[in-house]
Design a protein around this motif. Sequence first.
Motif, PDB file in Angstrom:
ATOM      1  N   GLU A  32      10.617  -1.871  40.032  1.00  0.00           N
ATOM      2  CA  GLU A  32      10.868  -0.444  39.839  1.00  0.00           C
ATOM      3  C   GLU A  32       9.940   0.202  38.829  1.00  0.00           C
ATOM      4  N   LYS A  33       9.579  -0.518  37.776  1.00  0.00           N
ATOM      5  CA  LYS A  33       8.833   0.113  36.689  1.00  0.00           C
ATOM      6  C   LYS A  33       7.570  -0.626  36.285  1.00  0.00           C
ATOM      7  N   LYS A  34       7.245  -1.708  36.988  1.00  0.00           N
ATOM      8  CA  LYS A  34       6.079  -2.531  36.626  1.00  0.00           C
ATOM      9  C   LYS A  34       6.148  -2.963  35.157  1.00  0.00           C
ATOM     10  N   GLN A  35       7.333  -3.411  34.743  1.00  0.00           N
ATOM     11  CA  GLN A  35       7.549  -3.860  33.369  1.00  0.00           C
ATOM     12  C   GLN A  35       7.801  -5.370  33.347  1.00  0.00           C
ATOM     13  N   TYR A  36       7.212  -6.008  32.319  1.00  0.00           N
ATOM     14  CA  TYR A  36       7.460  -7.433  32.099  1.00  0.00           C
ATOM     15  C   TYR A  36       8.627  -7.564  31.123  1.00  0.00           C
ATOM     16  N   VAL A  37       9.818  -7.752  31.664  1.00  0.00           N
ATOM     17  CA  VAL A  37      11.017  -7.852  30.836  1.00  0.00           C
ATOM     18  C   VAL A  37      11.693  -9.189  31.117  1.00  0.00           C
ATOM     19  N   LEU A  38      11.840  -9.997  30.080  1.00  0.00           N
ATOM     20  CA  LEU A  38      12.484 -11.295  30.257  1.00  0.00           C
ATOM     21  C   LEU A  38      13.960 -11.124  30.600  1.00  0.00           C
ATOM     22  N   GLY A  39      14.456 -12.026  31.425  1.00  0.00           N
ATOM     23  CA  GLY A  39      15.873 -12.006  31.723  1.00  0.00           C
ATOM     24  C   GLY A  39      16.697 -12.474  30.539  1.00  0.00           C
ATOM     25  N   LYS A  40      17.991 -12.359  30.660  1.00  0.00           N
ATOM     26  CA  LYS A  40      18.901 -12.795  29.603  1.00  0.00           C
ATOM     27  C   LYS A  40      18.994 -14.323  29.606  1.00  0.00           C
ATOM     28  N   LEU A  41      18.073 -14.933  28.850  1.00  0.00           N
ATOM     29  CA  LEU A  41      17.979 -16.391  28.883  1.00  0.00           C
ATOM     30  C   LEU A  41      19.185 -17.080  28.256  1.00  0.00           C
ATOM     31  N   THR A  42      19.936 -16.355  27.444  1.00  0.00           N
ATOM     32  CA  THR A  42      21.088 -16.966  26.766  1.00  0.00           C
ATOM     33  C   THR A  42      22.411 -16.651  27.465  1.00  0.00           C
ATOM     34  N   ASP A  43      22.322 -15.913  28.581  1.00  0.00           N
ATOM     35  CA  ASP A  43      23.554 -15.510  29.265  1.00  0.00           C
ATOM     36  C   ASP A  43      23.366 -15.681  30.770  1.00  0.00           C
ATOM     37  N   LEU A  44      23.978 -16.694  31.331  1.00  0.00           N
ATOM     38  CA  LEU A  44      23.837 -16.970  32.762  1.00  0.00           C
ATOM     39  C   LEU A  44      24.588 -15.982  33.640  1.00  0.00           C
ATOM     40  N   THR A  45      25.306 -15.056  33.020  1.00  0.00           N
ATOM     41  CA  THR A  45      26.019 -14.034  33.795  1.00  0.00           C
ATOM     42  C   THR A  45      25.040 -13.209  34.604  1.00  0.00           C
ATOM     43  N   PHE A  46      23.831 -13.022  34.067  1.00  0.00           N
ATOM     44  CA  PHE A  46      22.830 -12.185  34.730  1.00  0.00           C
ATOM     45  C   PHE A  46      21.721 -13.026  35.368  1.00  0.00           C
ATOM     46  N   THR A  47      22.029 -14.272  35.688  1.00  0.00           N
ATOM     47  CA  THR A  47      21.083 -15.148  36.382  1.00  0.00           C
ATOM     48  C   THR A  47      21.647 -15.441  37.767  1.00  0.00           C
ATOM     49  N   TYR A  48      20.846 -15.133  38.805  1.00  0.00           N
ATOM     50  CA  TYR A  48      21.354 -15.233  40.172  1.00  0.00           C
ATOM     51  C   TYR A  48      20.554 -16.249  40.990  1.00  0.00           C
ATOM     52  N   GLU A  49      21.249 -16.897  41.941  1.00  0.00           N
ATOM     53  CA  GLU A  49      20.618 -17.789  42.897  1.00  0.00           C
ATOM     54  C   GLU A  49      20.635 -17.108  44.252  1.00  0.00           C
ATOM     55  N   TYR A  50      19.436 -17.086  44.891  1.00  0.00           N
ATOM     56  CA  TYR A  50      19.346 -16.459  46.218  1.00  0.00           C
ATOM     57  C   TYR A  50      18.280 -17.188  47.031  1.00  0.00           C
ATOM     58  N   LYS A  51      18.660 -17.682  48.184  1.00  0.00           N
ATOM     59  CA  LYS A  51      17.751 -18.418  49.056  1.00  0.00           C
ATOM     60  C   LYS A  51      17.070 -19.568  48.309  1.00  0.00           C
ATOM     61  N   ASP A  52      17.881 -20.325  47.593  1.00  0.00           N
ATOM     62  CA  ASP A  52      17.417 -21.499  46.847  1.00  0.00           C
ATOM     63  C   ASP A  52      16.434 -21.162  45.737  1.00  0.00           C
ATOM     64  N   ARG A  53      16.410 -19.933  45.302  1.00  0.00           N
ATOM     65  CA  ARG A  53      15.569 -19.519  44.182  1.00  0.00           C
ATOM     66  C   ARG A  53      16.437 -18.918  43.088  1.00  0.00           C
TER      67      ARG A  53
END
Length: 280
Positions: A32-53
């Motif tokens: 959406e914004k061409k931004q390099y933003v790290l995911g929430k590495l300390t919170d798996l609530t915002f980590t998703y699995e989709y198509k084995d990725r």
Amino acid sequence: PAPIYRTGLHTFDRLKERLSPFGYYCPVRWTEKKQYVLGKLTDLTFTYEYKDRVYWLAGASEAEKFSAQPENYIDSTMTDSPPQHLTLAQVKAAFPRQLELQGFCPVTFVDGKGRYEHIRQGSQEYVAEFQSKLYAMESQEKLKRFQQSPYKFINCQLPKKVPPKVMALNVVELPILGYMDQTVSHLVTKALTAVGLQRPKYPYVGVQQSCLLYVALYLKAYNPKSSDTVRHFWRQRLQQFEDRCNLVKYLGKVIPASAEAARPIDLDSKLQQFLALSRT
């Protein structure tokens, strides 16, 4: 898409094996914004699995968008590697490559809408490499902003007229007057102003010596190179010196008046302090 904490892929090795092409960066913010933003590495609530990725999302809103329409984000490609902060040693090793924008900070320039007064020199402590080019920012905060949104800042163009570059000054090589002007002139000026206002006269000491002692104590009390503890010690000594100087003014005013009126309660104490100084 399913949150990782519901799939059982909790171990770091398993998460790393299924890492998406976005790595640990948020695909939503990139798309959406061409931004390099790290995911929430300390919170798996915002980590998703989709198509084995495995995809790391920056927050709740990004996770909601991704879970609703994942196909809008997984096909996007990060065309460039994220900007990397270089150490001073790495900057020197990059020679003969030169800093872009003549070493001026692109973030400050863009924030100032290209105005002349916002052309500021960057620092070699805050250099980032992006697309094999080097950019110098003027602060840690602006370096972080550049690392997150480099495309916002890399296409700016400086005007033909730019401020002269700030050159490092080795004060040790200056003549004595120049050295003092660059190092202690401001503090000495403040000390002389203070002694002019205070007009100290220490008991049993001449005016000239009293002024010299006051200036010496002032310089020690406000020396920016000293630690807080040392400055606090000398400020107490300076306050004590001022209090003793004020004894002369106090006794000169109170003693003649005390012959005609009631003696002040602290007169004897002040007089004893004054007489005690004659023996020091």
